[in-house]
Scaffold this active site. Sequence first.
Site, PDB file in Angstrom:
ATOM      1  N   ALA A 171      -3.524  14.903   5.500  1.00 46.01           N
ATOM      2  CA  ALA A 171      -3.322  13.617   6.174  1.00 46.01           C
ATOM      3  C   ALA A 171      -2.297  12.801   5.403  1.00 46.01           C
ATOM      4  CB  ALA A 171      -4.639  12.853   6.235  1.00 46.01           C
ATOM      5  N   HIS A 174       0.863  -1.202   0.000  1.00 46.54           N
ATOM      6  CA  HIS A 174       0.000   0.000   0.000  1.00 46.54           C
ATOM      7  C   HIS A 174       0.888   1.236   0.000  1.00 46.54           C
ATOM      8  CE1 HIS A 174      -3.715   2.317   1.391  1.00 46.54           C
ATOM      9  NE2 HIS A 174      -2.751   3.206   1.236  1.00 46.54           N
ATOM     10  N   HIS A 181       1.565   5.456  -1.768  1.00 44.55           N
ATOM     11  CA  HIS A 181       1.216   6.628  -2.593  1.00 44.55           C
ATOM     12  C   HIS A 181       2.485   7.209  -3.213  1.00 44.55           C
ATOM     13  CE1 HIS A 181      -2.872   6.888  -0.843  1.00 44.55           C
ATOM     14  NE2 HIS A 181      -2.270   6.364   0.206  1.00 44.55           N
ATOM     15  N   PHE A 182       2.457   7.353  -4.526  1.00 47.19           N
ATOM     16  CA  PHE A 182       3.595   7.951  -5.239  1.00 47.19           C
ATOM     17  C   PHE A 182       3.302   9.376  -5.700  1.00 47.19           C
ATOM     18  CE2 PHE A 182       5.662   3.791  -6.924  1.00 47.19           C
ATOM     19  CZ  PHE A 182       6.686   3.875  -6.002  1.00 47.19           C
ATOM     20  N   ARG A 183       2.000   9.742  -5.831  1.00 47.15           N
ATOM     21  CA  ARG A 183       1.610  11.006  -6.485  1.00 47.15           C
ATOM     22  C   ARG A 183       2.035  10.987  -7.958  1.00 47.15           C
ATOM     23  NH1 ARG A 183      -1.257  11.082  -2.064  1.00 47.15           N
ATOM     24  NH2 ARG A 183      -0.229  11.915  -0.244  1.00 47.15           N
ATOM     25  N   ASN A 234      -5.194   7.532  -5.952  1.00 43.37           N
ATOM     26  CA  ASN A 234      -5.896   8.783  -5.583  1.00 43.37           C
ATOM     27  C   ASN A 234      -5.138  10.018  -6.053  1.00 43.37           C
ATOM     28  OD1 ASN A 234      -3.901   8.277  -3.608  1.00 43.37           O
ATOM     29  ND2 ASN A 234      -5.021   9.398  -2.026  1.00 43.37           N
ATOM     30  N   HIS A 240      -4.339  -0.494   6.037  1.00 45.38           N
ATOM     31  CA  HIS A 240      -3.849   0.348   7.140  1.00 45.38           C
ATOM     32  C   HIS A 240      -4.768   0.272   8.369  1.00 45.38           C
ATOM     33  CE1 HIS A 240      -6.693   3.027   5.209  1.00 45.38           C
ATOM     34  NE2 HIS A 240      -5.856   3.395   4.268  1.00 45.38           N
ATOM     35  N   ASP A 283       1.569   2.668   3.485  1.00 42.70           N
ATOM     36  CA  ASP A 283       0.733   3.861   3.296  1.00 42.70           C
ATOM     37  C   ASP A 283       1.592   5.124   3.271  1.00 42.70           C
ATOM     38  OD1 ASP A 283      -1.522   5.310   2.765  1.00 42.70           O
ATOM     39  OD2 ASP A 283      -2.262   5.321   4.815  1.00 42.70           O
ATOM     40  N   HIS A 309       3.437  14.394   1.428  1.00 44.66           N
ATOM     41  CA  HIS A 309       2.855  15.745   1.341  1.00 44.66           C
ATOM     42  C   HIS A 309       3.993  16.704   1.652  1.00 44.66           C
ATOM     43  CE1 HIS A 309      -1.446  14.688   1.178  1.00 44.66           C
ATOM     44  NE2 HIS A 309      -1.177  13.741   2.054  1.00 44.66           N
ATOM     45  N   LEU A 336      -4.549   9.266   8.034  1.00 41.29           N
ATOM     46  CA  LEU A 336      -5.869   8.637   8.134  1.00 41.29           C
ATOM     47  C   LEU A 336      -5.791   7.174   7.714  1.00 41.29           C
ATOM     48  CD1 LEU A 336      -8.101  11.501   6.714  1.00 41.29           C
ATOM     49  CD2 LEU A 336      -8.093  10.622   9.064  1.00 41.29           C
ATOM     50  N   LYS A 369      -9.551  -0.165  -5.795  1.00 39.58           N
ATOM     51  CA  LYS A 369      -9.521   0.473  -4.478  1.00 39.58           C
ATOM     52  C   LYS A 369     -10.844   1.154  -4.155  1.00 39.58           C
ATOM     53  CE  LYS A 369      -7.908   2.718  -0.846  1.00 39.58           C
ATOM     54  NZ  LYS A 369      -6.739   2.745   0.001  1.00 39.58           N
ATOM     55  N   HIS A 407     -10.255   1.314   1.941  1.00 38.64           N
ATOM     56  CA  HIS A 407     -10.047   2.304   2.993  1.00 38.64           C
ATOM     57  C   HIS A 407     -11.247   2.181   3.918  1.00 38.64           C
ATOM     58  CE1 HIS A 407      -8.464   6.186   4.653  1.00 38.64           C
ATOM     59  NE2 HIS A 407      -9.659   6.096   5.226  1.00 38.64           N
TER      60      HIS A 407
HETATM   61  O1  DOR Z   1      -3.107   9.584   5.697  1.00 36.53           O
HETATM   62  C1  DOR Z   1      -3.472   9.254   4.583  1.00 36.53           C
HETATM   63  N1  DOR Z   1      -2.940   9.813   3.491  1.00 36.53           N
HETATM   64  N2  DOR Z   1      -4.439   8.353   4.475  1.00 36.53           N
HETATM   65  C2  DOR Z   1      -4.992   8.064   3.290  1.00 36.53           C
HETATM   66  O2  DOR Z   1      -5.883   7.257   3.266  1.00 36.53           O
HETATM   67  C3  DOR Z   1      -4.559   8.764   2.062  1.00 36.53           C
HETATM   68  C4  DOR Z   1      -3.221   9.299   2.205  1.00 36.53           C
HETATM   69  C5  DOR Z   1      -2.859  10.298   1.143  1.00 36.53           C
HETATM   70  O3  DOR Z   1      -3.141  10.055  -0.035  1.00 36.53           O
HETATM   71  O4  DOR Z   1      -2.266  11.313   1.476  1.00 36.53           O
HETATM   72 ZN    ZN Z   2      -3.181   5.158   1.612  1.00 34.78          ZN
END
Ligand code: DOR
Ligand code: ZN
Length: 345
Positions: free
Chosen positions: A264, A14, A16-18, A42, A175, A248, A252, A220, A100, A137
Amino acid sequence: MVESLTIRRPDDWHLHFRDGATMRAVVPQTARQFARAIVMPNLSPPVTTSALAAAYRQRILDAVPEGMAFTPLMTAYLTDNSDAEDLAAGFADGVLTAAKLYPAGATTNSDHGVTDIGRIAGVLEKMAEIGMPLCVHGEVTHADIDIFDREAVFIDRILVPLVERLPDLKVIFEHITTRQAVEFVDGSGANIGATITPQHLHINRNAMLVGGIRPHMYCLPVAKREEHRLALRKAATGESTRYFLGTDSAPHHRHAKESDCGCAGIFNAPFALESYLAVFEEEGAIDRFEAFASENGPRFYGLPLNEGTVTLEKVSVSVPATVDGGEAEIVPFHASETLSWRLAS
Ligand code: DOR
Ligand code: ZN
């Protein structure tokens, strides 16, 4: 006294790369640690179709440094209008590994998520039929449910009925943060697995709120009370093969977290293995780290285990205060702390 640990190459189930410059800055940090990762969809706009996932996968592959072997495993973001046939085709030709479910409004870029699980009943039936895993999620989003209760309520209202209706659907409860989630997974059959992040094994909600508000500890689902952290540690380091590594890691930029409405997400990619291994060592379970990091995930997904190994050495490593995040710096998990294991290069 263990001085080094060699395990089969691990995966991150799990992540996130953006996109764009941020993605290009963070991909090498994960590729250094993991052979594969389940990539979250996302983005803004979200990765909702097989074609969008194929294009995103190529952008990620283009960011993997020369000489590093890394395979992104793509997911499609479910919406009220998801097309079951497109997802099935993407799964059949290997572009998609999973889909997802973000309940609409649950977290970062989830506004296009599913407003009512009944609306994707046909998609979920198709996924169960073809063996396509569902990443979830697991938080309800109703304004009347306290944020600390949103995962537990999701189990009762959504997960229990879903599993009853579609017992063949493979579900990854992602998560997880509560004792109730551990109880649900422990009490479920072979088709229910869960990922656990390093932060939810290390911190409880005090880390976020005591002595001042600490935005870099906010993600989150939000960290819960200590009893929940302890239940997660037991689950991750225990005998069950249905818990596995999923960071996860959620980049950011510093200014977006240190804000009057901070985002988050905790960026743990650079020292993820070191962070998890500290927990396994503290729990006297170093011998079970390989199963959690490298075996349980691929077996649950029905994918081959990785060839090759990585070695962690008992050498202290200083986590920097900030790391490169492309357009701006990012404060990583464990910033300015010293960890006692180091991934050998
Ligand atoms: O803390 C989080 N950040 N929880 C998520 O479910 C998404 C993630 C994000 O994409 O920043
Ligand atoms: Zn996530």
